[in-house]
Motif scaffolding. Structure first.
Motif, mmCIF file in Angstrom:
data_model
loop_
_atom_site.group_PDB
_atom_site.id
_atom_site.type_symbol
_atom_site.label_atom_id
_atom_site.label_comp_id
_atom_site.label_asym_id
_atom_site.label_seq_id
_atom_site.Cartn_x
_atom_site.Cartn_y
_atom_site.Cartn_z
ATOM 1 N N ILE A 27 1.911 1.590 -11.376
ATOM 2 C CA ILE A 27 1.391 0.934 -10.168
ATOM 3 C C ILE A 27 0.396 1.853 -9.460
ATOM 4 C CG2 ILE A 27 2.018 0.167 -7.835
ATOM 5 C CD1 ILE A 27 4.639 -0.928 -9.102
ATOM 6 N N SER A 28 0.721 3.129 -9.358
ATOM 7 C CA SER A 28 -0.164 4.089 -8.692
ATOM 8 C C SER A 28 -1.493 4.226 -9.431
ATOM 9 C CB SER A 28 0.527 5.452 -8.583
ATOM 10 O OG SER A 28 1.693 5.340 -7.791
ATOM 11 N N PHE A 29 -1.437 4.257 -10.775
ATOM 12 C CA PHE A 29 -2.679 4.306 -11.557
ATOM 13 C C PHE A 29 -3.503 3.043 -11.339
ATOM 14 C CE2 PHE A 29 -0.981 7.545 -14.714
ATOM 15 C CZ PHE A 29 -1.947 8.497 -14.414
ATOM 16 N N THR A 30 -2.828 1.905 -11.271
ATOM 17 C CA THR A 30 -3.524 0.631 -11.083
ATOM 18 C C THR A 30 -4.216 0.578 -9.725
ATOM 19 O OG1 THR A 30 -1.913 -0.489 -12.498
ATOM 20 C CG2 THR A 30 -3.228 -1.874 -11.043
ATOM 21 N N ILE A 31 -3.552 1.055 -8.684
ATOM 22 C CA ILE A 31 -4.161 1.087 -7.355
ATOM 23 C C ILE A 31 -5.354 2.036 -7.366
ATOM 24 C CG2 ILE A 31 -3.805 1.760 -4.937
ATOM 25 C CD1 ILE A 31 -0.916 0.676 -5.267
ATOM 26 N N GLY A 32 -5.189 3.177 -8.019
ATOM 27 C CA GLY A 32 -6.300 4.070 -8.291
ATOM 28 C C GLY A 32 -6.871 4.867 -7.136
ATOM 29 N N ASP A 33 -6.101 5.093 -6.094
ATOM 30 C CA ASP A 33 -6.639 5.874 -4.980
ATOM 31 C C ASP A 33 -6.133 7.316 -4.974
ATOM 32 O OD1 ASP A 33 -4.040 5.577 -4.126
ATOM 33 O OD2 ASP A 33 -4.531 4.543 -2.255
ATOM 34 N N GLY A 34 -5.456 7.722 -6.050
ATOM 35 C CA GLY A 34 -4.984 9.099 -6.164
ATOM 36 C C GLY A 34 -3.636 9.369 -5.511
ATOM 37 N N LYS A 35 -3.046 8.381 -4.876
ATOM 38 C CA LYS A 35 -1.735 8.544 -4.247
ATOM 39 C C LYS A 35 -0.647 8.052 -5.196
ATOM 40 C CE LYS A 35 -3.415 7.948 0.459
ATOM 41 N NZ LYS A 35 -3.371 7.093 1.647
ATOM 42 N N TYR A 36 0.559 8.590 -5.005
ATOM 43 C CA TYR A 36 1.703 8.179 -5.809
ATOM 44 C C TYR A 36 2.578 7.257 -4.972
ATOM 45 C CZ TYR A 36 6.004 8.528 -8.569
ATOM 46 O OH TYR A 36 7.125 8.261 -9.306
ATOM 47 N N TYR A 37 2.693 6.023 -5.383
ATOM 48 C CA TYR A 37 3.463 5.015 -4.667
ATOM 49 C C TYR A 37 4.822 4.853 -5.347
ATOM 50 C CZ TYR A 37 -0.960 3.918 -2.455
ATOM 51 O OH TYR A 37 -2.115 3.999 -1.742
ATOM 52 N N ALA A 38 5.737 5.760 -5.032
ATOM 53 C CA ALA A 38 7.042 5.769 -5.700
ATOM 54 C C ALA A 38 8.032 4.808 -5.067
ATOM 55 C CB ALA A 38 7.617 7.179 -5.680
ATOM 56 N N ILE A 39 7.985 4.679 -3.776
ATOM 57 C CA ILE A 39 9.005 3.933 -3.047
ATOM 58 C C ILE A 39 8.338 2.958 -2.088
ATOM 59 C CG2 ILE A 39 11.070 4.169 -1.576
ATOM 60 C CD1 ILE A 39 11.255 5.789 -4.185
ATOM 61 N N VAL A 40 8.920 1.783 -1.971
ATOM 62 C CA VAL A 40 8.448 0.806 -0.991
ATOM 63 C C VAL A 40 8.688 1.399 0.405
ATOM 64 C CG1 VAL A 40 8.802 -1.531 -0.093
ATOM 65 C CG2 VAL A 40 8.998 -1.098 -2.552
ATOM 66 N N PRO A 41 7.677 1.390 1.276
ATOM 67 C CA PRO A 41 7.830 2.004 2.611
ATOM 68 C C PRO A 41 9.043 1.507 3.398
ATOM 69 C CG PRO A 41 5.529 1.516 2.209
ATOM 70 C CD PRO A 41 6.304 0.924 1.055
ATOM 71 N N ALA A 42 9.374 0.231 3.302
ATOM 72 C CA ALA A 42 10.536 -0.292 4.035
ATOM 73 C C ALA A 42 11.827 0.340 3.539
ATOM 74 C CB ALA A 42 10.607 -1.809 3.893
ATOM 75 N N PHE A 43 11.899 0.637 2.249
ATOM 76 C CA PHE A 43 13.094 1.276 1.693
ATOM 77 C C PHE A 43 13.168 2.733 2.141
ATOM 78 C CE2 PHE A 43 15.559 2.953 -2.099
ATOM 79 C CZ PHE A 43 16.775 2.452 -1.660
ATOM 80 N N THR A 44 12.027 3.397 2.185
ATOM 81 C CA THR A 44 11.991 4.775 2.684
ATOM 82 C C THR A 44 12.481 4.820 4.127
ATOM 83 O OG1 THR A 44 10.129 5.320 1.240
ATOM 84 C CG2 THR A 44 10.486 6.762 3.128
ATOM 85 N N GLU A 45 12.015 3.892 4.936
ATOM 86 C CA GLU A 45 12.431 3.824 6.342
ATOM 87 C C GLU A 45 13.938 3.559 6.452
ATOM 88 O OE1 GLU A 45 11.576 0.780 9.945
ATOM 89 O OE2 GLU A 45 9.799 1.534 8.890
ATOM 90 N N GLN A 46 14.433 2.666 5.621
ATOM 91 C CA GLN A 46 15.860 2.326 5.634
ATOM 92 C C GLN A 46 16.719 3.535 5.255
ATOM 93 O OE1 GLN A 46 16.800 -1.168 3.301
ATOM 94 N NE2 GLN A 46 18.840 -0.404 2.853
ATOM 95 N N CYS A 47 16.225 4.360 4.329
ATOM 96 C CA CYS A 47 16.990 5.514 3.835
ATOM 97 C C CYS A 47 16.788 6.776 4.664
ATOM 98 C CB CYS A 47 16.617 5.796 2.381
ATOM 99 S SG CYS A 47 17.134 4.497 1.265
#
Length: 124
Positions: A27-47
């Protein structure tokens, strides 16, 4: 049979963790902006933070892999017909996949989000 269940499940757990790591990379390669999108932000906030969310997500991915691999043993029970094998396998995977997807925010948390996720899951 129990030994085979746990052997497959253990391998499935490792595969589940691997796939749970691989998908965000793709997914991160597909987005292609150099960031690593490992976790959905809402899940990070929940945890509470990203490391907690990642650990829980990878663990749950392993649990999902365990269930997928271990439940394949149902297809070796010959006294069950293929329809019964299929239905039981589908139920095992559904009962594990849908709550994990909901917990990890892999689906929208609404009635339509859950319904559409289940429809896509069933189609696949």
């Amino acid at each position: 049979m129990v030994k085979k269940f746990f052997q497959r499940g253990t391998l499935g757990f490792l595969m589940g963790v691997f796939i749970t790591v691989l998908i965000p990379v793709l997914i991160s390669f597909t987005i292609g902006d150099g960031k690593y999108y490992a976790i959905v932000p809402a899940f990070t906030e929940q945890c509470g933070n990203e490391i907690n969310a990642a650990a829980i997500q990878y663990l749950l991915g392993g649990v999902l892999g365990f269930m997928c691999a271990a439940s394949s043993i149902l297809f070796e029970i010959e006294k069950f017909g293929i329809l019964k094998q299929f239905i039981l396998h589908f139920l095992c995977i559904s009962v594990s996949m849908l709550p994990i997807a909901y917990i990890c925010h892999w689906m929208e948390h609404s009635f339509w989000g859950v319904l559409s996720y289940f429809a896509i899951f069933t189609f696949i």
